[in-house]
Design a protein around this motif. Structure first.
Motif, PDB file in Angstrom:
ATOM      1  N   LYS A  90      38.096 106.319  37.063  1.00  0.00           N
ATOM      2  CA  LYS A  90      38.131 105.914  38.466  1.00  0.00           C
ATOM      3  C   LYS A  90      38.734 104.513  38.590  1.00  0.00           C
ATOM      4  CE  LYS A  90      35.547 109.610  39.104  1.00  0.00           C
ATOM      5  NZ  LYS A  90      36.111 110.885  39.575  1.00  0.00           N
ATOM      6  N   GLU A  91      38.918 104.090  39.833  1.00  0.00           N
ATOM      7  CA  GLU A  91      39.437 102.746  40.075  1.00  0.00           C
ATOM      8  C   GLU A  91      38.506 101.704  39.450  1.00  0.00           C
ATOM      9  OE1 GLU A  91      40.782  99.845  43.796  1.00  0.00           O
ATOM     10  OE2 GLU A  91      40.123 101.908  44.165  1.00  0.00           O
ATOM     11  N   ARG A 146      43.023 102.651  29.662  1.00  0.00           N
ATOM     12  CA  ARG A 146      44.072 102.398  30.650  1.00  0.00           C
ATOM     13  C   ARG A 146      45.026 101.340  30.079  1.00  0.00           C
ATOM     14  NH1 ARG A 146      43.814 103.070  36.339  1.00  0.00           N
ATOM     15  NH2 ARG A 146      41.546 103.361  36.235  1.00  0.00           N
TER      16      ARG A 146
END
Length: 363
Positions: free
Chosen positions: A149-150, A202
């Motif tokens: 998620k963000e 990420r």
């Protein structure tokens, strides 16, 4: 006597709490992606001629578009047929690249150095990490991406071993039990650790910590980079679900097993204090129980032993059930004997001036 009683009160209170959290604070996972981005799979391989085909075949079966995958394999100075086997497998597959690692980047050594160099070759924003002896589940990429998620920089799946021998089954249950304890804590949004054979980073988070080459060398490179990513303010997710259940090959020799666990024990120095407390309480059980025999009746000591066995077995059985796996009831009893022997052996070895032999290198 007073210390022993106080210890058992704390021990059972804590593990009953962990059991309750396992039952009633379970996180839900949804394999729901609005879009399918290009991703990179990074694999460090050293002397894996007997296992790497199994890994590559599982990648071929991933339920993800082939044109959105790049698989980067780093041959870490293998002295066996690993490179030849990989080259033969990927000959007609354009999404694969195998690179022989010769140079050293920054502070990185061994596996961390290979992964640092593969990251520089990667062309996507999502780095998926696994090992050459791992078989991945078909939904692996979907499941890990769904939890990115963000604000989340790192997502970790769950790994265990597969094998039919008694030793292999005990390793399987040991992995799932220990990771279940960690998952309960993670579900409280408390960071624990990551697993380098089942992890998503990420790219932005990875580059903010300047990669493996900027981190002080650690024999558990996955924990090291996990902690650095969190220090930069990124969030984390740990997933305990069959959709991310990766299967490793078990250790077949006692020597190999002890060196693997010693490597992990050194990595526990980087665990947060609350996980250290859980593992110390768990490891101290028999050092406290055995002297307790001198001050109490045999029936009381046996009752305490059975109580621990029941709580532990119930916890492990729930972990297995959530992954769609089963084991015969007597394995849970043997797990207790296995934990006694391995715990005592590792505690003794931990304080000896030994170097760890891993993948033909000494650390």
């Amino acid at each position: 006597m007073i210390f022993s009683v106080a210890y058992f009160i704390v021990f059972f209170s804590l593990f009953l709490l962990l059991l309750a959290l396992l039952l009633f604070n379970r996180q839900q996972y949804r394999l729901n992606l609005a879009q399918l981005p290009r991703v990179s799979i990074l694999i460090a391989a050293r002397n894996e001629e007997h296992a790497i085909i199994r890994c590559l075949e599982s990648i071929e079966k991933l339920n993800y578009p082939k044109d959105k995958l790049e698989v980067l394999i780093g041959d870490d100075a293998s002295t066996d047929a690993t490179r030849a086997i990989v080259d033969s497998f990927i000959r007609d597959k354009s999404m694969y690249t195998c690179t022989t690692i010769i140079e050293t980047l920054g502070k990185a050594r061994g596996k961390a150095n290979v992964l640092a160099q593969l990251a520089r070759l990667a062309t996507t924003d999502y780095f998926f990490y696994t090992d050459a002896d791992i078989a991945l589940p078909p939904q692996w990429i979907h499941a890990l991406l769904s939890e990115l998620k963000e604000g989340v920089g790192v997502v970790t799946g769950i790994t265990t071993t597969e094998g039919n021998s008694l030793f292999a089954q005990l390793q399987t249950l040991d992995w799932l039990y220990a990771l279940g304890l960690m998952q309960v804590v993670s579900d409280l949004n408390l960071p624990v650790t990551a697993m380098g054979n089942n992890m998503l980073l990420r790219r932005e988070a990875y580059e903010q910590v300047a990669g493996f080459e900027s981190i002080n060398f650690s024999i558990t490179e996955d924990i090291a980079i996990f902690n650095q990513v969190l220090k930069k303010g990124w969030g984390f997710r740990n997933i305990y679900d069959r959709s991310v259940l990766a299967l490793s090959t078990p250790i077949h020799t006692l020597n190999g097993f002890l060196h693997q666990r010693l490597r992990w024990m050194r990595g526990t120095r980087h665990l947060p204090w609350y996980m250290a407390i859980i593992f110390i309480l768990h490891g101290a059980y028999y050092p406290v129980l055995l002297p307790f025999f001198l001050y109490t009746s045999v029936s009381t000591a046996i009752f305490i032993f059975i109580a621990k066995l029941l709580v532990q077995s119930l916890f492990a059985a729930i972990c297995l059930h959530r992954l769609g796996r089963t084991m015969p009831w007597w394995i849970f009893i043997l797990l207790e004997l296995y934990l006694i022997v391995t715990s005592v052996s590792l505690i003794i070895l931990f304080f000896m001036p030994l170097r760890i032999n891993w993948k033909g290198r000494r650390y």
